[in-house]
Scaffold this motif. Structure first.
Motif, PDB file in Angstrom:
ATOM      1  N   PHE A  10       0.958  -1.199  -0.107  1.00 54.26           N
ATOM      2  CA  PHE A  10       0.085  -0.119   0.181  1.00 54.26           C
ATOM      3  C   PHE A  10       0.849   1.271  -0.021  1.00 54.26           C
ATOM      4  N   LEU A  11       1.022   1.968  -1.232  1.00 55.48           N
ATOM      5  CA  LEU A  11       1.485   2.854  -1.360  1.00 55.48           C
ATOM      6  C   LEU A  11       1.159   4.358  -0.661  1.00 55.48           C
ATOM      7  N   GLY A  12      -0.315   4.498  -0.589  1.00 52.72           N
ATOM      8  CA  GLY A  12      -0.885   5.314  -0.220  1.00 52.72           C
ATOM      9  C   GLY A  12      -2.456   4.778   0.250  1.00 52.72           C
ATOM     10  N   VAL A  14      -1.692   1.326  -4.757  1.00 51.78           N
ATOM     11  CA  VAL A  14      -0.983   0.043  -4.485  1.00 51.78           C
ATOM     12  C   VAL A  14       0.097  -0.636  -5.433  1.00 51.78           C
ATOM     13  N   LEU A  15       0.918  -1.370  -5.086  1.00 57.07           N
ATOM     14  CA  LEU A  15       1.891  -1.920  -6.076  1.00 57.07           C
ATOM     15  C   LEU A  15       1.731  -3.561  -5.933  1.00 57.07           C
ATOM     16  N   VAL A  16       1.420  -4.166  -6.997  1.00 54.65           N
ATOM     17  CA  VAL A  16       1.202  -5.660  -6.680  1.00 54.65           C
ATOM     18  C   VAL A  16       2.270  -6.469  -7.461  1.00 54.65           C
ATOM     19  N   GLU A  17       2.974  -7.247  -6.641  1.00 56.70           N
ATOM     20  CA  GLU A  17       4.080  -8.133  -7.442  1.00 56.70           C
ATOM     21  C   GLU A  17       3.670  -9.487  -7.428  1.00 56.70           C
ATOM     22  N   ALA A  18       3.761 -10.060  -8.373  1.00 55.44           N
ATOM     23  CA  ALA A  18       3.316 -11.445  -8.634  1.00 55.44           C
ATOM     24  C   ALA A  18       3.509 -11.946 -10.176  1.00 55.44           C
ATOM     25  N   LEU A  57      10.227   6.995  -3.969  1.00 58.52           N
ATOM     26  CA  LEU A  57      11.384   7.310  -3.249  1.00 58.52           C
ATOM     27  C   LEU A  57      11.528   6.326  -2.115  1.00 58.52           C
ATOM     28  N   ARG A  58      10.341   6.456  -1.383  1.00 59.89           N
ATOM     29  CA  ARG A  58      10.105   5.954  -0.032  1.00 59.89           C
ATOM     30  C   ARG A  58      10.392   4.441  -0.238  1.00 59.89           C
ATOM     31  N   HIS A  59       9.939   3.895  -1.141  1.00 59.86           N
ATOM     32  CA  HIS A  59       9.889   2.234  -1.259  1.00 59.86           C
ATOM     33  C   HIS A  59      10.955   1.954  -2.119  1.00 59.86           C
ATOM     34  N   GLU A  60      11.910   2.814  -2.855  1.00 59.73           N
ATOM     35  CA  GLU A  60      12.837   2.395  -3.594  1.00 59.73           C
ATOM     36  C   GLU A  60      12.155   1.599  -4.951  1.00 59.73           C
ATOM     37  N   ILE A  61      11.143   2.209  -5.421  1.00 58.33           N
ATOM     38  CA  ILE A  61      10.557   1.526  -6.744  1.00 58.33           C
ATOM     39  C   ILE A  61      11.240   2.356  -7.888  1.00 58.33           C
ATOM     40  N   THR A  62      11.862   1.537  -8.576  1.00 57.21           N
ATOM     41  CA  THR A  62      12.786   2.015  -9.695  1.00 57.21           C
ATOM     42  C   THR A  62      12.191   1.281 -11.254  1.00 57.21           C
ATOM     43  N   TYR A 108      -2.970   1.166   5.851  1.00 56.42           N
ATOM     44  CA  TYR A 108      -2.137   2.195   6.066  1.00 56.42           C
ATOM     45  C   TYR A 108      -1.099   2.255   5.290  1.00 56.42           C
ATOM     46  N   ASP A 109      -0.346   3.511   5.106  1.00 56.48           N
ATOM     47  CA  ASP A 109       0.807   3.614   4.137  1.00 56.48           C
ATOM     48  C   ASP A 109       1.628   2.663   4.619  1.00 56.48           C
ATOM     49  N   SER A 110       2.320   2.017   3.480  1.00 55.89           N
ATOM     50  CA  SER A 110       3.511   1.206   3.645  1.00 55.89           C
ATOM     51  C   SER A 110       3.290  -0.234   4.229  1.00 55.89           C
TER      52      SER A 110
END
Length: 257
Positions: free
Chosen positions: A5-7, A38-42, A60-65, A250-252
């Motif tokens: 959850f990014l936000g 949200v960011l979904v990884e699968a 930047l907070r989660h080092e998403i590049t 919640y965030d993060s």
């Protein structure tokens, strides 16, 4: 499947500019909410849902590049205004970045960011999207099946999404006032479901917390989450009031399914 959850906040974010209410001045970091995403990884891919105004800070907070695709729920600015930040995910790509949305949202993105969708746009320093209209039909990205879920919200075409991979399922519906009957089976019995819970009193275009809980009980996910909340919702009070299978997002927050 991992969900980050990014936000978890509504369009104003929390704290709200100029507000000194209990939630806006709270020292509890779970009462600080960036705009919802949200960011979904699968299945070997990373899928970003919505590009909110806080996308740069979230990345930047989660080092998403890098992301493999972006999915849009609808055209409202708290879900699209970070579009230009997607350039950072295009710099190291040879191909254009797939952008999935309904017809109405894609039309709005083309109006707002016409330069990005111009076929002559080939400079890697810019956002280089590849528009993919899902038309409300399921599609696949890598090993993930994505099922668009039509919902009613504020008079604009709006979708939630269900992500399925290797027997796991996650539903994300950040903006909703009503769930049409034909959409209901798509959200039933998921491993986890995050859904709009803007405030406590009834709202014209969003689910209230009470409406969220009522609908969650009917849909019966193994784990239910309240997201897209405003400054009228205090984290600890909400956590204490929710039924046992539910929690506030919640965030993060990271979910592992």
């Amino acid at each position: 499947m991992k969900i980050l959850f990014l936000g978890s906040g509504t369009s104003t974010g929390v704290p709200v500019i100029g507000c000194k209410c209990e939630v806006c001045v709270s020292p509890n970091p779970r009462n600080t909410r960036l705009r919802s995403s949200v960011l979904v990884e699968a299945g070997g891919v990373r899928l970003l849902v919505d590009s909110c105004p806080d996308l740069r800070l979230q990345a930047l907070r989660h080092e998403i590049t890098a992301v493999d695709a972006v999915l849009y729920t609808h055209e409202h600015l708290d879900h699209t205004a970070g579009f230009d930040e997607l350039r950072a995910f295009c710099w190291h790509r040879e191909s254009r970045l797939p952008v999935y949305a309904g017809e109405g949202c894609l039309a709005a993105l083309r109006r707002m960011f016409a330069w990005a969708f111009d076929e002559s746009n080939s400079y890697k320093g810019y956002v280089r999207p590849e528009a993919r209209c899902h038309g409300g039909r399921p599609f696949r990205v890598g090993g993930v099946e994505v099922v668009p879920v039509p919902v009613l919200h504020a008079g604009v075409e709006t979708f939630g999404y269900v992500f399925r991979c290797e027997g796991r399922s996650f539903g994300y519906v950040p903006d909703i006032k009503e769930l049409p009957a034909e959409s209901r089976p798509l959200l039933c019995g998921l491993d986890a479901l995050a859904m709009d819970g803007l405030c406590y009193p009834p709202h014209r275009t969003h689910l209230s917390v009470e409406e969220n809980v009522r609908l969650m009980r009917e849909l019966a996910p193994a784990r239910g989450l309240v997201t897209h909340s405003g400054h009228g919702v205090e984290y600890e009070a909400l956590a204490a009031a929710l039924p046992g299978f539910m929690q506030p997002a919640y965030d993060s927050l990271e979910l592992q399914l």
